[in-house]
Scaffold this motif. Structure first.
Motif, PDB file in Angstrom:
ATOM      1  N   UNK A   1      29.801 -21.103 -18.428  1.00 15.43           N
ATOM      2  CA  UNK A   1      29.575 -20.406 -19.692  1.00 15.43           C
ATOM      3  C   UNK A   1      28.688 -19.174 -19.484  1.00 15.43           C
ATOM      4  N   UNK A   2      27.887 -19.176 -18.422  1.00 18.29           N
ATOM      5  CA  UNK A   2      27.105 -17.984 -18.066  1.00 18.29           C
ATOM      6  C   UNK A   2      27.921 -16.989 -17.236  1.00 18.29           C
ATOM      7  N   UNK A   3      28.757 -17.528 -16.356  1.00 24.89           N
ATOM      8  CA  UNK A   3      29.496 -16.689 -15.409  1.00 24.89           C
ATOM      9  C   UNK A   3      30.689 -15.984 -16.049  1.00 24.89           C
ATOM     10  N   UNK A   4      31.530 -16.742 -16.740  1.00 19.46           N
ATOM     11  CA  UNK A   4      32.848 -16.224 -17.110  1.00 19.46           C
ATOM     12  C   UNK A   4      32.834 -15.079 -18.116  1.00 19.46           C
TER      13      UNK A   4
ATOM     14  N   UNK B   1      22.495 -17.744  -7.972  1.00 22.95           N
ATOM     15  CA  UNK B   1      23.828 -18.321  -7.766  1.00 22.95           C
ATOM     16  C   UNK B   1      24.779 -17.824  -8.843  1.00 22.95           C
ATOM     17  N   UNK B   2      24.288 -17.739 -10.079  1.00 23.19           N
ATOM     18  CA  UNK B   2      25.091 -17.160 -11.167  1.00 23.19           C
ATOM     19  C   UNK B   2      25.528 -15.758 -10.794  1.00 23.19           C
ATOM     20  N   UNK B   3      24.591 -14.952 -10.341  1.00 20.28           N
ATOM     21  CA  UNK B   3      24.892 -13.552  -9.984  1.00 20.28           C
ATOM     22  C   UNK B   3      25.859 -13.483  -8.806  1.00 20.28           C
ATOM     23  N   UNK B   4      25.671 -14.347  -7.823  1.00 15.20           N
ATOM     24  CA  UNK B   4      26.554 -14.358  -6.658  1.00 15.20           C
ATOM     25  C   UNK B   4      27.997 -14.651  -7.066  1.00 15.20           C
TER      26      UNK B   4
ATOM     27  N   UNK C   1      22.862 -24.459  -5.835  1.00 17.96           N
ATOM     28  CA  UNK C   1      21.983 -24.759  -6.962  1.00 17.96           C
ATOM     29  C   UNK C   1      22.449 -23.945  -8.171  1.00 17.96           C
ATOM     30  N   UNK C   2      23.206 -24.583  -9.051  1.00 15.55           N
ATOM     31  CA  UNK C   2      23.809 -23.865 -10.173  1.00 15.55           C
ATOM     32  C   UNK C   2      22.812 -23.537 -11.288  1.00 15.55           C
ATOM     33  N   UNK C   3      21.571 -23.983 -11.123  1.00 17.36           N
ATOM     34  CA  UNK C   3      20.526 -23.617 -12.080  1.00 17.36           C
ATOM     35  C   UNK C   3      19.744 -22.393 -11.595  1.00 17.36           C
ATOM     36  N   UNK C   4      20.079 -21.918 -10.416  1.00 19.57           N
ATOM     37  CA  UNK C   4      19.423 -20.749  -9.845  1.00 19.57           C
ATOM     38  C   UNK C   4      20.150 -19.491 -10.331  1.00 19.57           C
TER      39      UNK C   4
END
Length: 386
Positions: free
Chosen positions: A170-173, A137-140, A131-134
């Motif tokens: 765009x949030x992760x990188x 998941x971003x943090x993981x 779930x890429x809106x969670x």
């Protein structure tokens, strides 16, 4: 100078190349296969490559794309210590290692089950979509990417980015690049708007399937007009990003099977004389064959074990690859080269590749003669005729 500007990649699917059981009926015992890959690093350097792209290496149940644990090396390949030894041996030889980041989906039986949407990926029952809106998941994904970059890898291939909203990256990188500004990030784009995805996501590059298709298809169908059209698109992509270019990978029928070994030399000549970050799929430089099929074992033929000793039958192809890679090394400006068609018919094509400072190479391909000639002015730099 970025990693990608001088990278020529040797792409390996480790579970297949190291003869691990792909569909074990019970959990496979720990087996130290990664040290065998260290034995191939000198070969990689002798080819002229300086980057090693590894298919999935994390703990999984079958083909590697059903991840169980992002922090653990698949026991069928070995241990963390084995991977550390591989990374150190690669670094000693000037080889940057790229990992395959399967961050779109995980095994349905993994520890990440609560982070999935409950949907299966592309009809595969064993794969659950993350779930890429969670935010978790971003943090993981940030943590996993930084963890292995800290351990010494040079970058990531992001599996199935075409299925992931670019806003996720765009949030992760930015948070990955805070710690690792030089990491190279390439996304697997089988379809979609390449340039738009790069701009929206912040990734560095994508896999240029359009060019892959046009190279083999134009040769097979004896219609260079398909390649002409795609090279026009390729020039446009280069205005935004430099694609990862290839004529073979772990998901497609081997180039030598698709068009024959001699024609595959013409395909390789195109690969190494147009802009891009070129990637060689292990064994293509030896003329390996194999058909991709749509069944449970359909990838096995294109993901074979590396032999204990290479057959002399592939040596002539290896020597041609070395010559083409050497030519690429001597003309590093080809990384961003634009391609102009000078002359075209169904079975003949002449194009000029031009660097951003005006450097030039001319390439002439003839399907009837099965020949390719690369020249600079009046000087012939490379010639092959079947």
């Amino acid at each position: 100078m970025s990693f990608a500007e001088h990278a020529i990649i040797w792409h390996v699917y480790p579970l297949g190349a190291l003869d691990a059981p792909i569909r074990p009926e019970a959990p496979a015992p720990l087996t130290h296969r990664l040290p065998n890959l260290i034995n191939w690093l000198d070969y990689v350097v002798e080819l002229g490559c300086n980057a090693l792209l590894l298919g999935p290496v994390f703990a999984s149940l079958s083909h590697g794309y059903d991840t169980q644990d992002f922090y653990r090396i698949d026991p069928r390949l070995g241990t963390e210590e084995d991977m550390d030894a591989l990374l150190q041996a690669a670094s000693k030889r000037g080889i940057g290692v790229l990992f395959d980041g399967v961050f779109n989906h995980v095994s349905t039986t993994s520890q990440y089950a609560e982070l999935t949407t409950g949907s299966s990926f592309e009809g595969h029952d064993i794969l659950a979509e993350l779930d890429h809106h969670n935010p978790a998941v971003v943090e993981l994904v940030i943590d996993v990417m930084n963890h292995w970059l800290d351990r010494g890898i040079a970058g990531w291939r992001l599996d199935a980015v075409y299925a992931i909203d670019p806003e996720f990256w765009a949030q992760v990188l930015p948070r990955v690049r805070e710690k690792h500004p030089d990491a190279w990030i390439v996304g697997e784009m089988i379809h979609g708007d390449y340039a738009e995805y790069v701009n929206a996501s912040g990734i560095d590059s994508v896999t240029e399937y359009e060019l892959w298709k046009a190279i083999w298809s134009s040769i097979k169908e004896r219609n260079f007009f398909e390649l002409e059209w795609t090279l026009g698109r390729h020039n446009e992509f280069l205005e935004t990003f430099v694609p990862q270019t290839f004529i073979g990978n772990h998901d497609v029928t081997r180039i030598a099977t698709q068009i024959g070994q001699s024609n595959a030399i013409l395909a390789a000549a195109i690969l190494f004389t147009v802009g891009g970050v070129p990637s060689i799929y292990y064994g293509d430089e030896q003329g390996f064959t194999g058909i991709k099929e749509e069944n449970i074992a359909g990838d096995d033929a294109i993901r074979p074990p590396l032999p204990a000793e290479l057959s002399p039958l592939g040596e002539w192809i290896e020597n041609i690859y070395k010559a083409l890679i050497a030519l690429r090394r001597q003309h590093p400006w080809l990384y961003q080269a634009r391609t102009e068609i000078l002359d075209i018919a169904n079975e003949t094509l002449t194009y000029k590749s031009t660097g951003i400072e005006g450097e030039e190479l001319t390439v002439h391909l003839d399907l009837e003669a099965v020949s390719v000639r690369i020249s600079q002015g009046d000087e012939e730099l490379f010639h092959y005729s079947a």
